[in-house]
Design an enzyme around this catalytic site. Structure first.
Site, PDB file in Angstrom:
ATOM      1  N   HIS A  37       0.824  -1.210   0.000  1.00 46.53           N
ATOM      2  CA  HIS A  37       0.000   0.000   0.000  1.00 46.53           C
ATOM      3  C   HIS A  37       0.859   1.261   0.000  1.00 46.53           C
ATOM      4  O   HIS A  37       1.558   1.550   0.970  1.00 46.53           O
ATOM      5  CB  HIS A  37      -0.901  -0.021   1.241  1.00 46.53           C
ATOM      6  CG  HIS A  37      -1.820   1.134   1.361  1.00 46.53           C
ATOM      7  ND1 HIS A  37      -1.874   1.930   2.489  1.00 46.53           N
ATOM      8  CD2 HIS A  37      -2.736   1.642   0.501  1.00 46.53           C
ATOM      9  CE1 HIS A  37      -2.798   2.860   2.329  1.00 46.53           C
ATOM     10  NE2 HIS A  37      -3.330   2.718   1.137  1.00 46.53           N
ATOM     11  N   GLU A  64       1.158  -0.716  -4.829  1.00 48.39           N
ATOM     12  CA  GLU A  64       0.001   0.143  -5.069  1.00 48.39           C
ATOM     13  C   GLU A  64       0.464   1.585  -4.897  1.00 48.39           C
ATOM     14  O   GLU A  64       1.167   1.909  -3.936  1.00 48.39           O
ATOM     15  CB  GLU A  64      -1.121  -0.190  -4.073  1.00 48.39           C
ATOM     16  CG  GLU A  64      -2.419   0.575  -4.299  1.00 48.39           C
ATOM     17  CD  GLU A  64      -2.523   1.861  -3.502  1.00 48.39           C
ATOM     18  OE1 GLU A  64      -3.444   2.651  -3.765  1.00 48.39           O
ATOM     19  OE2 GLU A  64      -1.672   2.090  -2.612  1.00 48.39           O
ATOM     20  N   ASP A  66      -0.469   6.032  -6.036  1.00 50.04           N
ATOM     21  CA  ASP A  66      -1.482   7.000  -6.436  1.00 50.04           C
ATOM     22  C   ASP A  66      -0.883   8.013  -7.401  1.00 50.04           C
ATOM     23  O   ASP A  66       0.273   8.421  -7.233  1.00 50.04           O
ATOM     24  CB  ASP A  66      -2.014   7.743  -5.207  1.00 50.04           C
ATOM     25  CG  ASP A  66      -2.467   6.798  -4.109  1.00 50.04           C
ATOM     26  OD1 ASP A  66      -3.552   6.235  -4.247  1.00 50.04           O
ATOM     27  OD2 ASP A  66      -1.715   6.627  -3.122  1.00 50.04           O
ATOM     28  N   HIS A  79      -0.603  10.796  -2.884  1.00 48.33           N
ATOM     29  CA  HIS A  79      -1.980  10.447  -2.539  1.00 48.33           C
ATOM     30  C   HIS A  79      -2.876  11.672  -2.394  1.00 48.33           C
ATOM     31  O   HIS A  79      -3.934  11.767  -3.013  1.00 48.33           O
ATOM     32  CB  HIS A  79      -2.008   9.638  -1.234  1.00 48.33           C
ATOM     33  CG  HIS A  79      -3.386   9.255  -0.804  1.00 48.33           C
ATOM     34  ND1 HIS A  79      -4.185  10.085  -0.008  1.00 48.33           N
ATOM     35  CD2 HIS A  79      -4.130   8.157  -1.046  1.00 48.33           C
ATOM     36  CE1 HIS A  79      -5.341   9.495   0.204  1.00 48.33           C
ATOM     37  NE2 HIS A  79      -5.348   8.328  -0.418  1.00 48.33           N
ATOM     38  N   GLU A 138      -3.489   3.828  -8.920  1.00 48.74           N
ATOM     39  CA  GLU A 138      -4.799   4.427  -8.665  1.00 48.74           C
ATOM     40  C   GLU A 138      -4.843   5.853  -9.200  1.00 48.74           C
ATOM     41  O   GLU A 138      -4.011   6.689  -8.843  1.00 48.74           O
ATOM     42  CB  GLU A 138      -5.135   4.456  -7.173  1.00 48.74           C
ATOM     43  CG  GLU A 138      -6.499   5.088  -6.914  1.00 48.74           C
ATOM     44  CD  GLU A 138      -6.886   5.218  -5.462  1.00 48.74           C
ATOM     45  OE1 GLU A 138      -7.855   5.962  -5.173  1.00 48.74           O
ATOM     46  OE2 GLU A 138      -6.221   4.599  -4.605  1.00 48.74           O
TER      47      GLU A 138
END
Length: 289
Positions: A37, A64, A66, A79, A138
């Site tokens: 994450h 993962e 952003d 993020h 993401e």
């Protein structure tokens, strides 16, 4: 007489809960893709090269991360829409140029050892890690960030043309229409929907033409939901696991991937006891709902 019946009923319930808990712990653990994450964010500042390198070192299957758009229309890895929480600066990402963003310290907020870490650009991450580990990207606020979805498709397509395996890349977002658009632009890259609220079978079915996986906030996951998703041939990922005991719960639900801040560790006798206690609490709550 009534007291004896009540005691027998309580004893039966307790025995049933114990048997249920024991049977739960003896179920086989389902294998899963381990997804770091924002990188290995328990060990290094999130969404930095240091966190991504740590994820590789720890043996995660995917990172993962952003992405947002800078003022000069570059895809940057961060993020929040505001840089304040994870850097020494202030301001909105989409109101700052890459040159301005690169002047910020994105590491010392986490630990002095990471002073000088920079906000990465997505192409830098692809160059350094594209051949080392899978990337789950993401899109943050793509519905308001001008041309984000198109820019991401163009960038990823250029790396794939240069030899990057498209199966090493996945793209996700909470914004269904943008994921649909991304799939139309890059059908060779897996795309998925992020879920923070329950979704019915009708909507699951309607998304399947452009989404191959769903990433679900873990408290929403149940055997019923996962069975429905698997009937439609989705992969199911859970986010974000922050406690060791939650790994085995997700595995027994048979999710395909677990997004977590740290890797799953070998269970000690103490952690097994904690797992048993916490699982017992869950079973008791469900029994009286």
């Amino acid at each position: 007489m009534r007291g004896s019946l009540n005691k027998s009923l309580i004893a039966s319930v307790i025995l049933g809960l114990i048997i249920s808990s024991l049977s739960y712990f003896f179920q086989p653990l389902f294998p899963f893709k381990s997804i770091a994450h924002r990188g290995a964010s328990a060990y290094a500042p999130e969404n930095t090269m240091a966190a991504f390198e740590k994820a590789v070192d720890l043996g995660f299957d995917y990172i993962e991360l952003d992405v947002r758009m800078s003022k000069d229309h570059q895809l940057v890895v961060i993020h929040d829409g505001d840089v304040k929480r994870t850097t020494n600066g202030e301001g909105f990402v989409n109101e700052m140029t890459v040159e301005e963003l690169k002047q910020l310290d994105a590491g010392s907020w986490f630990d002095e050892a990471y002073e000088g870490e920079k906000i990465p650009l997505l192409y830098e991450v692809l160059e350094q890690f594209g051949e080392k580990i899978g990337l789950l990207i993401e899109m943050k606020s793509p519905e308001t960030e001008n041309m984000m979805t198109e820019s991401l498709s163009i960038l990823l397509s250029s790396f794939i043309k240069d030899g990057l395996n498209p199966r090493a890349i996945k793209v996700q977002s909470f914004h269904v229409n943008e994921i649909k658009k991304f799939h139309e632009l890059s059908p060779n890259i897996e795309a998925g929907i992020l879920l923070s609220k329950p979704l019915d079978m009708f909507h699951l079915a309607s998304y399947r033409s452009f989404a191959s996986f769903v990433a679900v906030h873990h408290p929403l996951l149940s055997k019923s939901f996962i069975s429905q998703a698997k009937l439609l041939d989705y992969e199911v990922y859970s986010w974000t696991i922050k406690h060791q005991y939650q790994f085995s719960i997700m595995q027994r639900l048979k999710v395909h991937g677990i997004i977590s801040n740290e890797e799953k560790k070998t269970a000690s006798n103490q952690s097994l006891a904690i797992n048993f206690f916490k699982r017992g609490q869950e079973l008791i709550k469900r029994s009286f709902m």
